[in-house]
Design a protein around this motif. Structure first.
Motif, PDB file in Angstrom:
ATOM      1  N   ARG A 151       0.320  -0.729   0.156  1.00 21.64           N
ATOM      2  CA  ARG A 151       0.237   0.409   0.185  1.00 21.64           C
ATOM      3  C   ARG A 151       0.702   1.465   0.253  1.00 21.64           C
ATOM      4  N   THR A 152       0.577   2.249  -0.781  1.00 21.16           N
ATOM      5  CA  THR A 152       1.690   3.432  -0.343  1.00 21.16           C
ATOM      6  C   THR A 152       0.181   4.676  -0.490  1.00 21.16           C
ATOM      7  N   GLU A 153       0.632   5.679   0.009  1.00 28.32           N
ATOM      8  CA  GLU A 153      -0.149   7.105   0.590  1.00 28.32           C
ATOM      9  C   GLU A 153       0.844   7.914   0.753  1.00 28.32           C
ATOM     10  N   GLU A 154       0.175   9.403   0.613  1.00 31.20           N
ATOM     11  CA  GLU A 154       1.204  10.986   0.776  1.00 31.20           C
ATOM     12  C   GLU A 154       1.320  10.897   1.939  1.00 31.20           C
ATOM     13  N   ARG A 195       3.109  17.925   1.517  1.00 28.93           N
ATOM     14  CA  ARG A 195       2.192  16.514   1.041  1.00 28.93           C
ATOM     15  C   ARG A 195       3.069  16.201   0.224  1.00 28.93           C
ATOM     16  N   ASP A 199       4.726  12.297  -1.744  1.00 29.27           N
ATOM     17  CA  ASP A 199       4.643  11.209  -1.926  1.00 29.27           C
ATOM     18  C   ASP A 199       6.394  10.221  -2.103  1.00 29.27           C
TER      19      ASP A 199
END
Ligand code: SF4
Ligand code: SF4
Lengths: 205, 372
Positions: B5-8, B29, B31
């Motif tokens: 899972r990737t998220e900011e 924010r 990435d």
């Protein structure tokens, strides 16, 4: 081919420019250091090396204070408190309180500028740290003292003369010097400096 | 196997961060290492300076203006002086204007030195910072002799300056300029032409000329994008029309026009121009009084005025409204740093986190000037 040449060119550029920078750094081994090892390991106290106009902690020479309150009015943050009483019969002005709150003071020099005799002046002292806020309020009057009366001609009292000389040198350093101020009465037509300041301040509240 | 899972990630940079030049906060924010956006959060250093003016009167406000921008306080002094003079229609004596020009240009040197010095430090080069600060200290020594303070000068008064040049100061100042010019070349050899340094700055935070104008940038940030606009030249005030100097603009020599390197080089070149102005001013300074006669009880007639000063951070505007009393009715300062904060959110999109520091340093924002 071009990319490879550029690659090596970049490396060459980097190395040469780093060496150029290093040469500058190395040359500083030969120069005199500029750092001052404050507070110890210095030949003279820093206070004694400061220029004449340095604005350090305020001092007041009560001997030459005329009690004109010009300094109190000039201070934008009201950290000077002076109490003067005029004897109705003898017409002698007595200064019974002269406090400066060193904590509030921002060393702006606006108070010493209008002083007619240079009684209130900045010293070159700056080490003001203390353990209590109470002791940071400098109280200059211990016993009520008669205010100084400017004389016509030079000062004759040999105790006061050197103090007044010091004070006048301080005043004359300012752009308008001693001339614009005439015993604290300004020649701009107003009755007294800032006489109606207080009313306005009250109206503003 | 399920994919990872990737998220900011939302990060806070500041308020207490060593490289944000004061109490400044950015909500980042990100990435990975690439920023989606950095939102500046200003207001930590708000001290109500504009409101204070309404309480302390015209003369009393002068020391407060030092705190608007402590790195170049001479300009804020001058701004307030000029605004009050315009309200009351006071003419500053010629020598007073020259003293002002000399003091402000020395202050510009000090301010730009701090800017170019911290630029190096922010991207990891510590040595140039010490060199720049050493030179700045010497300038501060000169200014201290002139007005008694190193940072909060309170040198100017309504109608001129508080102190004339001290005896022997002119020679000292000229001697310093002789010393400074070779040092500037040395500084350039030390860092400005360093390949690694250029690579870090070039093509970072590119501001096009249109953008710079639309975002209301001023000063070296605007000129870095190639727009020749300098209040000293285009709307001359004080005695600047009597000096011969150039307005350096960014040329995009190392990357695209308007990148961080261009803004940096504009400052370096402005140092040279300031030295030029100083030499002329110190040579041409006329004799005479330095302070016009201004009543202690200063009450300008009712009215309003707006003046502009080219500070080290660009076009600084002072707006003052008088209602005829001894206290200004309203004062407003328009500062370059606040304008520069506006463009950070846009420029940060797609930038690396490490480049955010470069971007802030290249815009030369000073936190107290943003919030006042
Ligand atoms: S130096 Fe400024 S703040 Fe301090 S007492 Fe004098 S006028 Fe007030
Ligand atoms: S301005 Fe000078 S003479 Fe007047 S009250 Fe203050 S210290 Fe005394």
């Amino acid at each position: 081919m071009g990319a490879v040449a550029e690659y090596f060119d970049n490396i060459k550029n980097t190395v040469t420019t780093i060496f150029e920078g290093m040469a500058v750094t190395a040359s500083h081994f030969m120069r005199k250091p500029y750092t001052v090892q404050y507070p110890d390991r210095i030949p003279v106290r820093v206070q004694d090396t400061l220029p004449y106009r340095y604005r350090g902690i305020l001092n007041v020479d009560l001997e030459i204070c005329t009690g004109c309150l010009a300094c109190e009015r000039a201070c934008p943050i009201d950290c000077i408190v002076i109490a003067c009483e005029k004897d109705q019969k003898t017409k002698i002005l007595t200064i019974s309180q002269f406090d400066i709150d060193i904590i509030k003071c921002m060393y702006c020099g606006l108070c010493s500028e209008p002083c007619p005799t240079g009684a209130i002046h900045h010293t070159s002292e700056f080490e003001g740290a203390d353990f209590s806020t109470e002791s940071m309020i400098r109280r200059f009057v211990t016993d009520p003292i008669d205010a100084y009366k400017p004389k016509k001609g030079p000062e004759t009292d040999e105790r006061i003369a050197p103090i007044l000389n010091r004070g006048m040198r301080y005043v004359n350093e300012f752009a308008q010097g001693g001339e614009a101020w005439n015993g604290g009465v300004v020649d701009d037509g107003a009755a007294a400096p800032g006489a109606d300041d207080e009313e306005e301040a009250a109206a503003k509240q | 196997m399920s994919t990872l899972r990737t998220e900011e990630m939302t990060l806070n940079m500041g308020p207490q961060h060593p490289s944000t030049h004061g109490v400044l906060r950015f909500i980042v924010r990100a990435d990975g290492e690439v920023m989606r956006e950095a939102i500046p959060d200003v207001g930590y250093l708000h001290r109500s300076i504009e409101k204070i003016a309404e309480k302390v009167g015209y003369h009393g406000f002068m020391p407060y203006t030092d705190r608007v921008d402590y790195v170049c306080a001479m300009f804020t002094n001058q701004g307030w002086g000029m605004a009050s003079e315009k309200l009351a229609n006071i003419q500053v004596p010629k020598r007073g204007e020259y003293c002002r020009a000399i003091a402000t240009e020395f202050n510009r040197l000090a301010s730009h030195l701090l800017s170019v010095g911290t630029m190096g430090m922010d991207i990891g080069a510590m040595t140039p910072f010490t060199h720049a600060i050493r030179e700045r200290e010497m300038i501060n020594d000169l200014i201290e002799e002139l007005c008694g303070a190193r940072l909060t000068f309170n040198y100017m008064r309504i109608g001129g300056v508080a102190w004339d040049l001290p005896p022997g100061w002119r020679e000292k100042a000229l001697a310093y300029l002789d010393h400074f010019e070779p040092i500037l070349d040395e500084y350039n050899a030390l860092i400005s032409y360093n390949k690694i340094y250029i690579e870090r700055l070039a093509n970072v935070g590119i501001i096009s000329a249109d953008e710079a104008v639309n975002y209301n940038l001023v000063g070296p940030n605007l000129r870095g994008s190639g727009i020749k606009w300098d209040i000293r030249k285009d709307l001359p005030y004080s005695v600047y029309s009597e000096f011969d100097f150039d307005v350096p603009v960014g040329k995009g020599e190392w990357g695209k026009l308007g990148d961080a390197m261009d803004r940096y080089m504009v400052r370096i070149r402005e140092l040279k121009e300031s030295v030029k102005i100083l030499r002329q001013a110190l040579k041409q300074i006329p004799a005479g009084p330095v302070l016009a006669k201004v009543p202690r009880n200063f009450k300008p007639p009712a009215g309003e005025c707006q003046i502009r000063v080219e500070s080290a951070r660009g076009d600084m505007g002072w707006y003052a409204v008088s209602d005829g009393t001894g206290y200004p009715w309203r004062v407003h300062v328009r500062t370059g740093s606040f304008a520069a904060m506006g463009i950070i959110q846009k420029l940060s999109q797609g930038l690396m986190i490490a480049d955010l520091v470069t971007l802030i340093a290249s815009l030369d924002v000073i936190a107290p000037e943003i919030d006042r």
